[in-house]
Design an enzyme around this catalytic site. Structure first.
Site, PDB file in Angstrom:
ATOM      1  N   ASP A   8      19.975 -53.428 -38.024  1.00  0.00           N
ATOM      2  CA  ASP A   8      20.218 -54.106 -39.297  1.00  0.00           C
ATOM      3  C   ASP A   8      20.743 -55.498 -38.934  1.00  0.00           C
ATOM      4  O   ASP A   8      21.872 -55.635 -38.476  1.00  0.00           O
ATOM      5  CB  ASP A   8      21.261 -53.311 -40.101  1.00  0.00           C
ATOM      6  CG  ASP A   8      21.791 -54.078 -41.309  1.00  0.00           C
ATOM      7  OD1 ASP A   8      21.217 -55.125 -41.654  1.00  0.00           O
ATOM      8  OD2 ASP A   8      22.789 -53.619 -41.907  1.00  0.00           O
ATOM      9  N   LYS A  69      20.985 -66.274 -41.496  1.00  0.00           N
ATOM     10  CA  LYS A  69      19.918 -65.529 -42.176  1.00  0.00           C
ATOM     11  C   LYS A  69      19.535 -66.214 -43.492  1.00  0.00           C
ATOM     12  O   LYS A  69      18.429 -66.048 -43.990  1.00  0.00           O
ATOM     13  CB  LYS A  69      20.407 -64.105 -42.436  1.00  0.00           C
ATOM     14  CG  LYS A  69      19.354 -63.147 -42.952  1.00  0.00           C
ATOM     15  CD  LYS A  69      19.909 -61.735 -42.965  1.00  0.00           C
ATOM     16  CE  LYS A  69      19.047 -60.774 -43.717  1.00  0.00           C
ATOM     17  NZ  LYS A  69      19.630 -59.433 -43.750  1.00  0.00           N
ATOM     18  N   GLU A 170      15.448 -53.337 -46.183  1.00  0.00           N
ATOM     19  CA  GLU A 170      16.806 -52.773 -46.094  1.00  0.00           C
ATOM     20  C   GLU A 170      17.046 -51.620 -47.076  1.00  0.00           C
ATOM     21  O   GLU A 170      17.528 -50.561 -46.663  1.00  0.00           O
ATOM     22  CB  GLU A 170      17.836 -53.894 -46.272  1.00  0.00           C
ATOM     23  CG  GLU A 170      17.881 -54.787 -45.032  1.00  0.00           C
ATOM     24  CD  GLU A 170      18.546 -56.133 -45.253  1.00  0.00           C
ATOM     25  OE1 GLU A 170      19.123 -56.353 -46.334  1.00  0.00           O
ATOM     26  OE2 GLU A 170      18.473 -56.973 -44.342  1.00  0.00           O
ATOM     27  N   ASP A 193      21.454 -53.031 -53.329  1.00  0.00           N
ATOM     28  CA  ASP A 193      21.937 -53.522 -52.031  1.00  0.00           C
ATOM     29  C   ASP A 193      22.415 -54.969 -52.163  1.00  0.00           C
ATOM     30  O   ASP A 193      21.608 -55.891 -52.223  1.00  0.00           O
ATOM     31  CB  ASP A 193      20.770 -53.408 -51.024  1.00  0.00           C
ATOM     32  CG  ASP A 193      21.149 -53.890 -49.636  1.00  0.00           C
ATOM     33  OD1 ASP A 193      22.288 -54.329 -49.434  1.00  0.00           O
ATOM     34  OD2 ASP A 193      20.284 -53.821 -48.737  1.00  0.00           O
TER      35      ASP A 193
END
Ligand code: AMP
Length: 618
Positions: A8, A69, A170, A193
């Site tokens: 992850d 990211k 994810e 999420d």
């Protein structure tokens, strides 16, 4: 062949896990942490990753890269990147291809090569933990990542020396972790999420080992960082009102604000109020100034309500696209650290009209699910099938700049679609094809994936040539295009002008740079080990000379003094070559001294023992 693991790669934290038997297991980092901060710092030629990078962020804000990211696969001039840049303490520049790159450690770096540092660190922890090479991985990305962001994540894996066998979403990964032992009964679940930098919502159906994603939606520029910003602004505005100084303009002060804001945010998840104290944060003509403020949960909630509301629209869209209503769902999973915030939990529960399931660890679920996917690929886990979807519509620009859909969002992947193109003028030698990804009706408002020029079309009246263009989305959600001239049956020569991303040369250069710095880091570590050994040995030798020098033969004593003195100078001059060369001499000399001393000691000890034996009458 090395081990396949699940990773992850988060905005704030990253986590690696692998399959042991049938179950996923998290690998701890070198400090024992189960997650590693996704922070990379460039400090005096050295690359620091994780907690060490985080710890020095305050003193080195310009070369400490956090939340990269948010930039990966992003265009410099996009609104999302421009808004992210406002709050970053490091510099972001436009690369030649229009992508956002970072300027840190004295050079321009792609977000992929920076993310690769985090991946490489995780790979090392796993290799140390497992005692074997880790050479391939399943890496997760936000479900709502577009092609460029997925491709850039895959590049990061390659730069880190990992064969990225699968990119998975994810929330899908979290569902795999949740559903692995959930039994055969049919269930429909929503996975909400909210992580450090991105938001995803996915609706899935789990049925006897088949995990089918029905729909997905999200916002790749909404996450914990935005909530931190609310608190940063609150603190900075409070200070500005008092002292007319904007702390956000000072990178060191901004870094301190950031750390305190995130800490306060965490505390407000379990307390009604928190106190922020930042002594000596600025100085004015009146002397040093301190920031002190009490923040109540209700004040924070009032200011962040808009952010939480922004997650509701994608939830509505995802539910609509799945053809279900909230009442049809059996469970709502909360994933991502931000779902610990009570306001988020209340809103999700109100929207889905049920209590959320908090039984899985929001920090680890995604990595565990990635390992499950790795287990499926390696054959360790059977009877589990994952059917995912593409989050964004793939379109082609047609007359008037309209984005004509080729593959609609939420289509099951992998999938293919082809379309026949022709010419609009007589003897036209080529056709241009503009491929975009996104939900807006006009091409220019969507992300350009590629522009093709189908060249070498033989002279023919307009509308006669037929070129079949095939669009394909693979299991990773990555797009590829090929073209064929139906008239001749030959593959057309297609010139792809990739709109962004790393070229093969850039990837190779990044791999080489990474290997060079790995070599340099190793050399630095080896040198540090040699210096530590030399200092320890010198200390023992000096002590021995002081305490037992009188008992040594004069030649031996002067030999040792000379060797110790040379070593002292080499250490003082920080001359690693000399230290290394002198080490053996000093060590063998000290052994000779020890031998000489012990043999004289043995003789006298033997005598004493014999006396003792006599006394004891043995
Ligand atoms: P993730 O990307 O899933 O690791 O999520 C990280 C985000 O969750 C960061 O923005 C954290 O600050 C945030 N977070 C972690 N713990 C808490 C907490 N107790 N309360 C609020 N936010 C949290």
């Amino acid at each position: 062949m090395g081990r396949l693991v699940g990773i992850d790669l988060g905005t704030t934290n990253s986590c690696l896990s692998f399959i042991e038997g049938h179950d996923p297991v998290v690998v701890p980092n070198s400090e024992g942490g189960r997650t590693t901060p996704s922070i990379v710092a460039y400090s005096e030629g050295e690359v620091l990753v994780g907690s060490v990078a985080k710890r020095q962020a305050l003193t080195n804000p310009k070369d400490t890269v956090v939340a990269v990211k948010r930039l990966i696969g992003g265009r410099f001039d996009s609104d999302a990147v421009q808004s992210a840049i406002q709050h970053l303490s490091y510099r972001v520049r436009e690369h030649d291809n229009g992508d956002a790159w970072v300027f840190a450690g004295g050079q321009e770096r792609s977000p992929s090569s920076i993310s690769a540092e985090t991946l490489r660190a995780l790979k090392k922890y796993a290799e140390a933990f497992l005692g074997e090479e880790v050479d391939s991985a399943v890496i997760t990305v936000p479900a709502y990542f577009n092609d460029s962001q997925r491709q850039a994540t895959k590049d990061a894996g390659r730069i880190a020396g990992l064969d990225v066998q699968r990119i998975i979403n994810e929330p899908t990964a979290a569902a795999l972790a949740y559903g692995l032992n959930a039994g055969a009964a049919k269930r429909r679940i929503a996975v909400y999420d909210l992580g450090g930098g991105t938001f995803d919502i996915s609706i899935l159906e789990l049925n006897d080992g088949v995990f089918q994603v029905l729909s997905t939606n999200g916002d790749t520029f909404l996450g914990g960082e935005d909530f931190d910003r609310v608190l940063i602004d609150m603190l900075a505005n409070h200070f500005f009102e008092k002292h007319s100084i904007d702390l956000r303009q000072d990178s060191m002060a901004l870094q301190r604000l950031k750390e305190s804001a995130e800490k306060a945010k965490h505390e407000l998840s379990s307390s009604d109020s928190t106190e922020v104290q930042l002594p000596f944060i600025a100085s004015t003509a009146e002397g040093p100034q301190h920031l002190q403020m009490t923040i109540s949960r209700s004040a924070f909630e009032a200011l962040s309500e808009g952010l939480v509301r922004r997650t509701m629209e994608p939830c509505e869209q995802a539910l609509k696209d799945s053809g279900l209503s909230a009442a049809d769902l059996d469970d709502v999973l909360l994933i991502g650290g931000m779902t610990r915030m009570p306001l988020v939990q209340r809103n999700v529960e109100a929207f889905f009209k049920r209590e959320a399931n908090r039984s899985i660890n929001p920090d680890e679920a995604v990595a565990l699910g990635a390992a499950v996917q790795a287990g499926i690929l390696s054959g360790q886990i059977r009877d589990v099938v994952l059917l995912d979807v593409t989050p964004l519509t793939l379109a082609v620009e047609t007359q008037g700049g309209v984005a004509t859909p080729m593959i609609e969002r939420n289509a099951s992947i992998p999938c293919k679609h082809s379309m026949v193109f022709s010419t609009t003028e007589d003897n036209q030698p080529m056709v241009s094809v503009h491929v975009t990804q996104g939900e807006r009706p006009m091409s220019d408002d969507n992300r350009t994936l590629a522009r093709f020029e189908l060249v070498g079309i033989p002279p023919a009246p307009r509308g006669v040539p037929q070129i079949d263009v095939r669009f394909e989305i693979d299991v990773n959600g990555i797009v590829s295009v090929s073209a064929r001239d139906l008239g001749t049956g030959k593959e057309q020569s297609v010139r792809i002008t990739s709109s962004s991303g790393l070229t093969e040369d850039e990837i190779q250069a990044a791999v080489e740079e990474a290997l060079t710095h790995e070599k340099k880091d190793q050399e630095r570590r080896d040198a540090a080990d040699i210096f530590a050994k030399a200092k320890g040995l010198l200390y023992s030798v000096e002590k021995a000379i002081t305490e037992y020098g009188h008992a040594l033969e004069p030649e031996m004593l002067s030999m040792m003094e000379e060797r110790a003195s040379k070593m002292r100078d080499a250490i003082k001059d920080e001359n690693a070559t000399s230290v290394s060369a002198l080490l053996d001499d000093l060590e063998s000399g000290s052994h000779e001294v020890a031998n000489a001393m012990y043999s004289s000691l043995e003789t006298s000890n033997l005598g004493e023992s014999e006396d003792d034996f006599e006394d004891l009458d043995i």
